[in-house]
Write a protein that holds these residues in place. Sequence first.
Motif, PDB file in Angstrom:
ATOM      1  N   LEU A 107       9.931  -3.153  40.198  1.00  0.00           N
ATOM      2  CA  LEU A 107       9.905  -3.815  41.500  1.00  0.00           C
ATOM      3  C   LEU A 107      10.479  -2.900  42.576  1.00  0.00           C
ATOM      4  CD1 LEU A 107       9.428  -6.292  43.277  1.00  0.00           C
ATOM      5  CD2 LEU A 107      11.627  -7.196  42.500  1.00  0.00           C
ATOM      6  N   LEU A 140       4.911  -8.642  45.602  1.00  0.00           N
ATOM      7  CA  LEU A 140       5.188  -9.998  46.058  1.00  0.00           C
ATOM      8  C   LEU A 140       4.195 -10.513  47.092  1.00  0.00           C
ATOM      9  CD1 LEU A 140       9.067  -9.652  46.383  1.00  0.00           C
ATOM     10  CD2 LEU A 140       7.760 -10.589  44.475  1.00  0.00           C
ATOM     11  N   ARG A 188      -0.437 -12.964  43.773  1.00  0.00           N
ATOM     12  CA  ARG A 188      -0.274 -13.106  42.329  1.00  0.00           C
ATOM     13  C   ARG A 188      -1.336 -12.350  41.555  1.00  0.00           C
ATOM     14  NH1 ARG A 188      -2.871 -19.022  41.148  1.00  0.00           N
ATOM     15  NH2 ARG A 188      -2.069 -18.579  39.074  1.00  0.00           N
ATOM     16  N   THR A 224       1.734  -6.987  40.429  1.00  0.00           N
ATOM     17  CA  THR A 224       2.294  -8.308  40.169  1.00  0.00           C
ATOM     18  C   THR A 224       2.068  -8.716  38.726  1.00  0.00           C
ATOM     19  OG1 THR A 224       1.829  -8.909  42.465  1.00  0.00           O
ATOM     20  CG2 THR A 224       2.346 -10.704  40.942  1.00  0.00           C
ATOM     21  N   MET A 248       3.415 -18.253  44.644  1.00  0.00           N
ATOM     22  CA  MET A 248       4.269 -17.080  44.437  1.00  0.00           C
ATOM     23  C   MET A 248       5.747 -17.485  44.421  1.00  0.00           C
ATOM     24  SD  MET A 248       2.849 -14.122  43.886  1.00  0.00           S
ATOM     25  CE  MET A 248       4.170 -13.015  44.341  1.00  0.00           C
ATOM     26  N   THR A 258       8.137 -17.405  41.167  1.00  0.00           N
ATOM     27  CA  THR A 258       9.352 -16.604  41.195  1.00  0.00           C
ATOM     28  C   THR A 258      10.557 -17.423  40.776  1.00  0.00           C
ATOM     29  OG1 THR A 258       8.470 -15.189  42.951  1.00  0.00           O
ATOM     30  CG2 THR A 258      10.861 -15.220  42.674  1.00  0.00           C
ATOM     31  N   GLY A 283      11.038 -15.693  37.529  1.00  0.00           N
ATOM     32  CA  GLY A 283      11.900 -14.612  37.979  1.00  0.00           C
ATOM     33  C   GLY A 283      13.376 -14.943  37.947  1.00  0.00           C
ATOM     34  N   THR A 284      13.707 -16.243  38.123  1.00  0.00           N
ATOM     35  CA  THR A 284      15.128 -16.614  38.177  1.00  0.00           C
ATOM     36  C   THR A 284      15.492 -17.723  37.187  1.00  0.00           C
ATOM     37  OG1 THR A 284      14.722 -18.168  40.005  1.00  0.00           O
ATOM     38  CG2 THR A 284      15.327 -15.923  40.589  1.00  0.00           C
ATOM     39  N   LEU A 330      15.651 -11.969  45.062  1.00  0.00           N
ATOM     40  CA  LEU A 330      14.259 -12.007  44.627  1.00  0.00           C
ATOM     41  C   LEU A 330      13.509 -13.154  45.291  1.00  0.00           C
ATOM     42  CD1 LEU A 330      12.081 -10.839  42.786  1.00  0.00           C
ATOM     43  CD2 LEU A 330      12.914 -12.339  40.962  1.00  0.00           C
ATOM     44  N   VAL A 331      14.131 -14.324  45.348  1.00  0.00           N
ATOM     45  CA  VAL A 331      13.498 -15.467  46.011  1.00  0.00           C
ATOM     46  C   VAL A 331      13.322 -15.184  47.502  1.00  0.00           C
ATOM     47  CG1 VAL A 331      13.794 -17.894  46.634  1.00  0.00           C
ATOM     48  CG2 VAL A 331      14.334 -17.130  44.307  1.00  0.00           C
ATOM     49  N   THR A 384      10.438 -12.908  48.118  1.00  0.00           N
ATOM     50  CA  THR A 384       9.134 -13.568  48.020  1.00  0.00           C
ATOM     51  C   THR A 384       8.706 -14.112  49.371  1.00  0.00           C
ATOM     52  OG1 THR A 384       9.705 -14.211  45.750  1.00  0.00           O
ATOM     53  CG2 THR A 384       7.821 -15.302  46.751  1.00  0.00           C
ATOM     54  N   ALA A 413      11.636  -6.435  48.976  1.00  0.00           N
ATOM     55  CA  ALA A 413      11.264  -6.333  47.563  1.00  0.00           C
ATOM     56  C   ALA A 413      12.042  -5.222  46.850  1.00  0.00           C
ATOM     57  CB  ALA A 413       9.765  -6.105  47.421  1.00  0.00           C
TER      58      ALA A 413
END
Length: 412
Positions: free
Chosen positions: A33, A41, A44, A49, A301, A305, A309-310, A368-369, A372, A378
Amino acid sequence: MSGLAFAQAPTPGLPMRFLQWALAWGLATGLWLAWQGEPVLLSRWTPATLVVVHMLALGMLGNAMLGSLVQFLPVAAGSRLPCVRCVPWLQGAFNAGVALLLVTLCGQVRALALPAAILLGSSLALIAAFALVAAMRGNGERVVRDGIGLALLALLATASLGLLLLGARTGWVAPAPAGRVDLHAAIGSIGWMLGLLAAVGSVTLPMLQGTRAVPVIASRLWQTAWLATLCLVAAAQGGVLPQGAWHVATVPFVAFAIAVFFLHATARHRRNPALRRFWQAGCASLLAACGVAVWPDRPWMLAGTLVLGTGLPLLVVGMALEITGFLTWIALRQRVPRGIRVPGVGSLFDEAGKQRAFVLHAIAGVLLVTATLAPVLARVAGVAMALAYAVSLHAQWRCWRQADGWQASGPG
């Protein structure tokens, strides 16, 4: 805990291999990333990605969850994996397949698609088959073994859909509709990942976090709702139900998160505060994803995420760090002579180290959020993610090497 067969636990180094690879893949995701930046980001569907998604879903989460099965099934289901000596080879084949898949997705190198499909398909099929046999023939709680079995069936369905999509991407089969990609993601996240976390969590929440035991009837209701959700999602993808039925996919995430918060709030003997924070933050992220998913314009997205992602990584990383101390303690018990005391699990992997890891993962998750919504951030989010996983991996390594230190020099 009295019903757990710790004597049947595998050699600690076996599940530890999976946990180490999981954090290493998380580090690689952050570096990717940070290198690729905004394109990851923006959509998708970009190759960059797709690489991140599969680094997290297969590399990080896949290794951690397969490793948890290797450790958990003998202990909680009372049945060792068949052909356990093959597991290190299967783990190597799995990670090699992930690497080849990523190169295929990133560079459109069709020549690598076939070996990637063979390595991934065969390793996942064999590990799932071994785990299903262990779950069926075990003597642990039936509801837990059923939950694991259902999650494994979802894993096989996810892998099959993934191979079909890879075939469509490389031209082996007809192009796949977008709905098939969504179905692949739904079965993977709800069926496999959330299903296994719920089954394993029904045992580890009381054992490691001090909550009340999950009633059998609650687990059965969860499994029924979980299975109904997957059927409704499949029906919506097939056109049998309107597309609005996809909103039902949020129900298992909401139910899981609320159940965790309730169990934490009513816990009698709260333990492992860092692990509790990992799980609370992860469940909060899952709830936020559900709120985003029902917005009229469906910002996929952002929702993705928050989940991939989290949310799920926070749950899994917290467990991986906690299990590292436990595996190190088992390794020490197996190596030192009887009558010699070994350090407690808490002193092998101290809470301060786990707390530092949590703070870094929480910061990386927020970045990260935010990235997005503002892709210009990013690279910053990637650096933060890489740092969080690097610190976690280093702390894990320091804890694990204590077993080797004791073996070489003894307690003195």
